[in-house]
Design a protein around this motif. Structure first.
Motif, mmCIF file in Angstrom:
data_model
loop_
_atom_site.group_PDB
_atom_site.id
_atom_site.type_symbol
_atom_site.label_atom_id
_atom_site.label_comp_id
_atom_site.label_asym_id
_atom_site.label_seq_id
_atom_site.Cartn_x
_atom_site.Cartn_y
_atom_site.Cartn_z
ATOM 1 N N MET A 1 27.285 23.082 1.190
ATOM 2 C CA MET A 1 25.853 23.132 1.406
ATOM 3 C C MET A 1 25.349 24.512 0.994
ATOM 4 N N GLN A 2 24.107 24.576 0.677
ATOM 5 C CA GLN A 2 23.516 25.806 0.195
ATOM 6 C C GLN A 2 22.408 26.305 1.102
ATOM 7 N N GLU A 3 21.578 27.182 0.574
ATOM 8 C CA GLU A 3 20.441 27.733 1.306
ATOM 9 C C GLU A 3 19.557 26.613 1.849
ATOM 10 N N ALA A 4 18.953 26.867 2.996
ATOM 11 C CA ALA A 4 18.136 25.848 3.664
ATOM 12 C C ALA A 4 16.979 25.381 2.781
ATOM 13 N N THR A 5 16.713 24.076 2.826
ATOM 14 C CA THR A 5 15.555 23.504 2.152
ATOM 15 C C THR A 5 14.393 23.318 3.136
ATOM 16 N N TYR A 6 14.648 23.595 4.415
ATOM 17 C CA TYR A 6 13.588 23.550 5.420
ATOM 18 C C TYR A 6 14.025 24.392 6.608
ATOM 19 N N ARG A 7 13.077 25.099 7.192
ATOM 20 C CA ARG A 7 13.281 25.799 8.459
ATOM 21 C C ARG A 7 12.034 25.580 9.296
ATOM 22 N N GLY A 8 12.220 25.337 10.572
ATOM 23 C CA GLY A 8 11.076 25.116 11.431
ATOM 24 C C GLY A 8 11.466 25.106 12.890
ATOM 25 N N THR A 9 10.524 24.690 13.707
ATOM 26 C CA THR A 9 10.675 24.676 15.156
ATOM 27 C C THR A 9 10.238 23.325 15.691
ATOM 28 N N VAL A 10 10.838 22.906 16.773
ATOM 29 C CA VAL A 10 10.380 21.713 17.482
ATOM 30 C C VAL A 10 9.297 22.155 18.464
ATOM 31 N N TYR A 11 8.100 21.603 18.310
ATOM 32 C CA TYR A 11 6.991 21.912 19.206
ATOM 33 C C TYR A 11 6.921 20.870 20.313
ATOM 34 N N PRO A 12 6.414 21.253 21.484
ATOM 35 C CA PRO A 12 6.341 20.297 22.602
ATOM 36 C C PRO A 12 5.615 19.006 22.244
ATOM 37 N N TRP A 13 4.571 19.084 21.442
ATOM 38 C CA TRP A 13 3.811 17.888 21.083
ATOM 39 C C TRP A 13 4.555 16.978 20.105
ATOM 40 N N GLN A 14 5.732 17.430 19.622
ATOM 41 C CA GLN A 14 6.558 16.589 18.755
ATOM 42 C C GLN A 14 7.613 15.821 19.549
ATOM 43 N N CYS A 15 7.599 15.976 20.863
ATOM 44 C CA CYS A 15 8.617 15.337 21.705
ATOM 45 C C CYS A 15 8.096 14.053 22.329
ATOM 46 N N ASP A 16 9.015 13.142 22.587
ATOM 47 C CA ASP A 16 8.661 11.846 23.168
ATOM 48 C C ASP A 16 8.700 11.906 24.694
ATOM 49 N N HIS A 17 8.585 10.755 25.312
ATOM 50 C CA HIS A 17 8.511 10.659 26.773
ATOM 51 C C HIS A 17 9.785 11.082 27.497
ATOM 52 N N VAL A 18 10.904 11.192 26.783
ATOM 53 C CA VAL A 18 12.147 11.663 27.419
ATOM 54 C C VAL A 18 12.472 13.111 27.036
ATOM 55 N N GLY A 19 11.547 13.768 26.317
ATOM 56 C CA GLY A 19 11.710 15.187 26.033
ATOM 57 C C GLY A 19 12.418 15.541 24.740
ATOM 58 N N HIS A 20 12.769 14.550 23.937
ATOM 59 C CA HIS A 20 13.437 14.808 22.658
ATOM 60 C C HIS A 20 12.432 14.763 21.517
ATOM 61 N N MET A 21 12.741 15.448 20.421
ATOM 62 C CA MET A 21 11.876 15.337 19.247
ATOM 63 C C MET A 21 11.816 13.864 18.848
ATOM 64 N N ASN A 22 10.611 13.351 18.670
ATOM 65 C CA ASN A 22 10.390 11.950 18.329
ATOM 66 C C ASN A 22 10.850 11.677 16.897
ATOM 67 N N ILE A 23 11.315 10.470 16.634
ATOM 68 C CA ILE A 23 11.865 10.136 15.318
ATOM 69 C C ILE A 23 10.878 10.340 14.180
ATOM 70 N N MET A 24 9.578 10.195 14.436
ATOM 71 C CA MET A 24 8.617 10.401 13.348
ATOM 72 C C MET A 24 8.673 11.839 12.824
ATOM 73 N N TRP A 25 9.048 12.793 13.665
ATOM 74 C CA TRP A 25 9.101 14.186 13.236
ATOM 75 C C TRP A 25 10.383 14.470 12.465
ATOM 76 N N TYR A 26 11.467 13.768 12.767
ATOM 77 C CA TYR A 26 12.676 13.901 11.941
ATOM 78 C C TYR A 26 12.338 13.504 10.509
ATOM 79 N N VAL A 27 11.672 12.353 10.372
ATOM 80 C CA VAL A 27 11.297 11.864 9.045
ATOM 81 C C VAL A 27 10.418 12.885 8.332
#
Length: 141
Positions: free
Chosen positions: A1-27
């Protein structure tokens, strides 16, 4: 693998009702990595606009391995798995940048398109050459 093609943060508003990042944000985060990978291969926004070309995903498979929570820092690294005349298959690995654990992987097959004709079209030689240098295992199909 090489240099990152994306870097970011999980924001609270990207999480679902159980506290995990929701699948729409993975996509969405994998999609952002797509465009950074494409740019490295020469499929830049200016090239796509000026040439009348485009890229279209025809298959996408995501595997979820570890949860991501609000505040987690994310890195995605990408590699080309296969290059064909008119299509490319690649894999993204999303990791928790703090722990290094792989959170998810995404394998995509995309087709190089002529936007006016609405049909697939061969990659230009310079793009093929660049993509070959990014192959996980140099195999031409």
């Amino acid at each position: 693998m090489q240099e990152a093609t994306y870097r970011g943060t999980v924001y609270p508003w990207q999480c679902d009702h159980v506290g995990h990042m929701n699948i729409m944000w993975y996509v969405g985060k994998f999609d952002e990595a797509n465009w950074n990978l494409f740019a490295r291969l020469g499929l830049t926004p200016s090239y796509l606009r000026s040439s009348g070309r485009g890229m279209a995903a025809v298959q996408q498979n995501i595997t979820y391995k570890r949860e991501l929570l609000a505040g987690d820092i994310i890195a995605i690294r990408s590699i080309v798995l296969e290059l064909r005349e008119k299509s490319i298959r690649f894999r993204h690995e999303m990791s928790n940048a703090e722990t290094g654990e792989i959170a998810a992987t995404c394998e995509i097959t995309a087709v190089h398109m002529d936007r006016a004709a609405r049909k697939s079209t061969p990659f230009e030689a310079v793009i093929r050459e660049t993509a070959m240098r990014h192959l996980a295992e140099p195999v031409m199909a």
